[in-house]
Design an enzyme around this catalytic site. Structure first.
Site, PDB file in Angstrom:
ATOM      1  N   SER A   1      -8.523   1.202  -3.853  1.00 51.27           N
ATOM      2  CA  SER A   1      -8.011   1.142  -2.417  1.00 51.27           C
ATOM      3  C   SER A   1      -6.900   0.755  -1.565  1.00 51.27           C
ATOM      4  CB  SER A   1      -9.187  -0.014  -1.954  1.00 51.27           C
ATOM      5  OG  SER A   1      -8.263  -1.186  -2.233  1.00 51.27           O
TER       6      SER A   1
ATOM      7  N   MET B   1      -4.245  -7.783   1.459  1.00 49.56           N
ATOM      8  CA  MET B   1      -4.235  -5.840   2.529  1.00 49.56           C
ATOM      9  C   MET B   1      -3.438  -7.545   3.860  1.00 49.56           C
ATOM     10  SD  MET B   1      -6.774  -7.078   0.579  1.00 49.56           S
ATOM     11  CE  MET B   1      -8.718  -7.415   1.678  1.00 49.56           C
ATOM     12  N   GLY B   2      -2.684  -6.439   4.301  1.00 50.10           N
ATOM     13  CA  GLY B   2      -2.112  -7.245   5.904  1.00 50.10           C
ATOM     14  C   GLY B   2      -3.460  -7.797   6.839  1.00 50.10           C
TER      15      GLY B   2
ATOM     16  N   LYS C   1     -14.547  -7.441   5.198  1.00 47.18           N
ATOM     17  CA  LYS C   1     -13.714  -7.048   4.381  1.00 47.18           C
ATOM     18  C   LYS C   1     -14.092  -8.868   3.432  1.00 47.18           C
ATOM     19  CE  LYS C   1     -10.389  -4.707   4.521  1.00 47.18           C
ATOM     20  NZ  LYS C   1     -10.999  -3.580   3.332  1.00 47.18           N
TER      21      LYS C   1
ATOM     22  N   SER D   1      -5.249   4.911  -1.548  1.00 49.09           N
ATOM     23  CA  SER D   1      -6.265   6.017  -1.026  1.00 49.09           C
ATOM     24  C   SER D   1      -6.152   6.026   0.329  1.00 49.09           C
ATOM     25  CB  SER D   1      -7.807   5.692  -1.661  1.00 49.09           C
ATOM     26  OG  SER D   1      -8.380   6.867  -1.160  1.00 49.09           O
TER      27      SER D   1
ATOM     28  N   SER E   1       0.633  -0.999  -0.137  1.00 50.10           N
ATOM     29  CA  SER E   1      -0.010  -0.281  -0.256  1.00 50.10           C
ATOM     30  C   SER E   1       0.690   1.327   0.389  1.00 50.10           C
ATOM     31  CB  SER E   1      -0.858  -0.102   1.395  1.00 50.10           C
ATOM     32  OG  SER E   1      -1.775  -0.880   1.201  1.00 50.10           O
TER      33      SER E   1
ATOM     34  N   CYS F   1      -5.174  -0.991   9.103  1.00 49.87           N
ATOM     35  CA  CYS F   1      -4.013  -1.415   8.161  1.00 49.87           C
ATOM     36  C   CYS F   1      -3.629  -2.040   8.074  1.00 49.87           C
ATOM     37  CB  CYS F   1      -3.850   0.485   6.676  1.00 49.87           C
ATOM     38  SG  CYS F   1      -3.013  -0.841   5.255  1.00 49.87           S
TER      39      CYS F   1
ATOM     40  N   SER G   1     -11.352  -4.923  -1.771  1.00 48.07           N
ATOM     41  CA  SER G   1     -10.637  -4.571  -0.476  1.00 48.07           C
ATOM     42  C   SER G   1     -11.943  -2.529  -1.083  1.00 48.07           C
ATOM     43  CB  SER G   1      -9.583  -4.030   0.019  1.00 48.07           C
ATOM     44  OG  SER G   1      -9.282  -2.823   0.533  1.00 48.07           O
TER      45      SER G   1
END
Length: 397
Positions: A66, A319-320, A279, A69, A19, A104, A310
């Site tokens: 995503s 995603m982590g 999610k 942002s 990200s 996040c 996401s």
């Protein structure tokens, strides 16, 4: 027509994991934005370039996905035995909305380094050479994250040879520990790792069907379904789903009814205002496929396949926080994630995602019939891309 001059705000643009986000020190924000509220949201929306009906965020720092942002606000920690408070804002691309409901995990990898470089970590805790242990309070979900940040000659080391699928260039490895990632209190559907009380539920989704689902609060609230139950193989890349409006609508409907079942919302209409959580992901047993970079991923290289969405789109990697959910669910025998990986007891799992593979470890135990997870561990990397000031029109807030 009046011409309002721009104001400038100190900021740093950082890649964390797969990200990117704009990082702020709380005290550098305009006074009105140093507390939660409309002024803070308006500033972050304008910085990122939202809402943008074109979906491109051309007039801002966002990258129209995503993963790009995102905003982060850090401050000296108000919690005992912690160094820094970390607040994450997921900025909607096409609506005037900042979602503060979750963490996040990818940007978590950059928090420790930014905190050190910004003087938010006591100098006595930073070695001249070695690894600095940064104790992070994740303010969105009231959880502790431990970042192991490499230090060379008294400064954060960003370059290295650690390769992360989904990131083009190697960098220094940052190990992240998510402590007690389950039980998210009020925002986590009453604090239970499995809010329905079941490892697998029959999730009825009007107009779509009824699916087996594992719904878990660990890292981030996540709904797992089997790929074959919704017509997929688990080898899909972004273009197979993100250009299919019917498929995206189906996933959003499943996500909304899952959120309702998990107790995250009280009415189905509330899902539209809670885009960041939960999610939705689908799992499958190992198969050969070619990743988005053209790299071959062999079935023998992974324990299972996972694809996750996401903010309404299939993520380009993982995603982590969802990786924490995957690792935790894999460690609990009988979940859909665990079964896709072959079942049995596990303390780590390597899964295939659109960009390649990722390994995540988790330690889960059952006490008095309730599952708990003490920590989840993964390695990411982070790198400062730009630092200085962002500018926004003076009448933004």
């Amino acid at each position: 027509m009046s011409n309002v001059p721009q104001i400038k705000i100190p900021a740093t643009y950082i890649r964390g994991g797969t990200s990117k986000g704009v990082f702020f020190n709380l005290t550098d924000l305009p006074e009105a934005a140093q507390v939660p509220g409309k002024a803070r949201d308006a500033i972050l929306l304008r910085v990122i370039g939202s809402p943008d009906p074109y979906g491109k965020q051309i007039d801002g720092m966002g990258g129209a996905t995503s993963s790009t942002s995102k905003t982060v606000i850090l401050s000296k920690s108000t919690q005992p035995d912690h160094d820094v408070d970390y607040l994450f804002g997921q900025v909607s691309i096409d609506t005037a909305f900042v979602d503060w409901s979750g963490n996040c995990g990818n940007l978590s990898a950059a928090v420790g380094a930014f905190a050190i470089s910004s003087g938010l970590v006591d100098a006595s805790r930073i070695p001249q050479n070695g690894v600095a242990i940064v104790r992070i309070w994740q303010a969105n979900i009231s959880k502790t994250i431990i970042a192991h940040v490499p230090i060379t000659n008294g400064e954060v080391q960003e370059t290295g040879d650690f390769e992360l699928d989904g990131v083009t260039f190697p960098a220094a490895e940052v190990q992240i520990e998510f402590l007690n990632p389950a039980d998210e209190g009020e925002d986590g559907a009453g604090g239970s790792m499995f809010p329905t009380g079941n490892l697998v539920d029959d999730l009825e989704v009007p107009g779509v069907g009824t699916f087996k689902a594992t719904m878990i609060n660990a890292g981030i609230p996540t709904i797992f379904v089997n790929a074959d139950a919704i017509g997929y193989t688990g080898t899909e890349l972004q273009e197979a789903i993100n250009g299919d409006a019917k498929a995206l609508a189906m996933f959003e409907t499943i996500r909304a009814y899952g959120a309702l079942r998990m107790g995250l919302i009280k009415d189905i209409s509330e899902a539209a205002k809670r885009q960041h959580t939960p999610k939705i992901a689908f799992v499958a047993p190992p198969k050969d496929y070619v990743s988005s970079s053209g790299k071959a991923v062999n079935a023998a290289d992974v324990d299972l396949l996972v694809r996750a969405l996401s903010m309404g789109k299939l993520h380009h990697a993982m995603m982590g926080t969802a990786a924490v959910a995957i690792g935790t669910a894999a460690a609990v025998s009988g979940t859909l994630v665990n079964l896709a990986a072959g079942g049995g007891a596990r303390t780590a799992v390597r899964f295939g995602h659109p960009s390649g593979t990722l390994r995540v470890g988790a330690e889960a135990t059952q006490v008095d019939g309730e599952w708990t997870v003490t920590k989840a561990i993964m390695s990411r990397s982070a790198r400062v891309l730009m630092e200085g000031w962002v500018r926004i029109p003076g009448d933004t807030f």
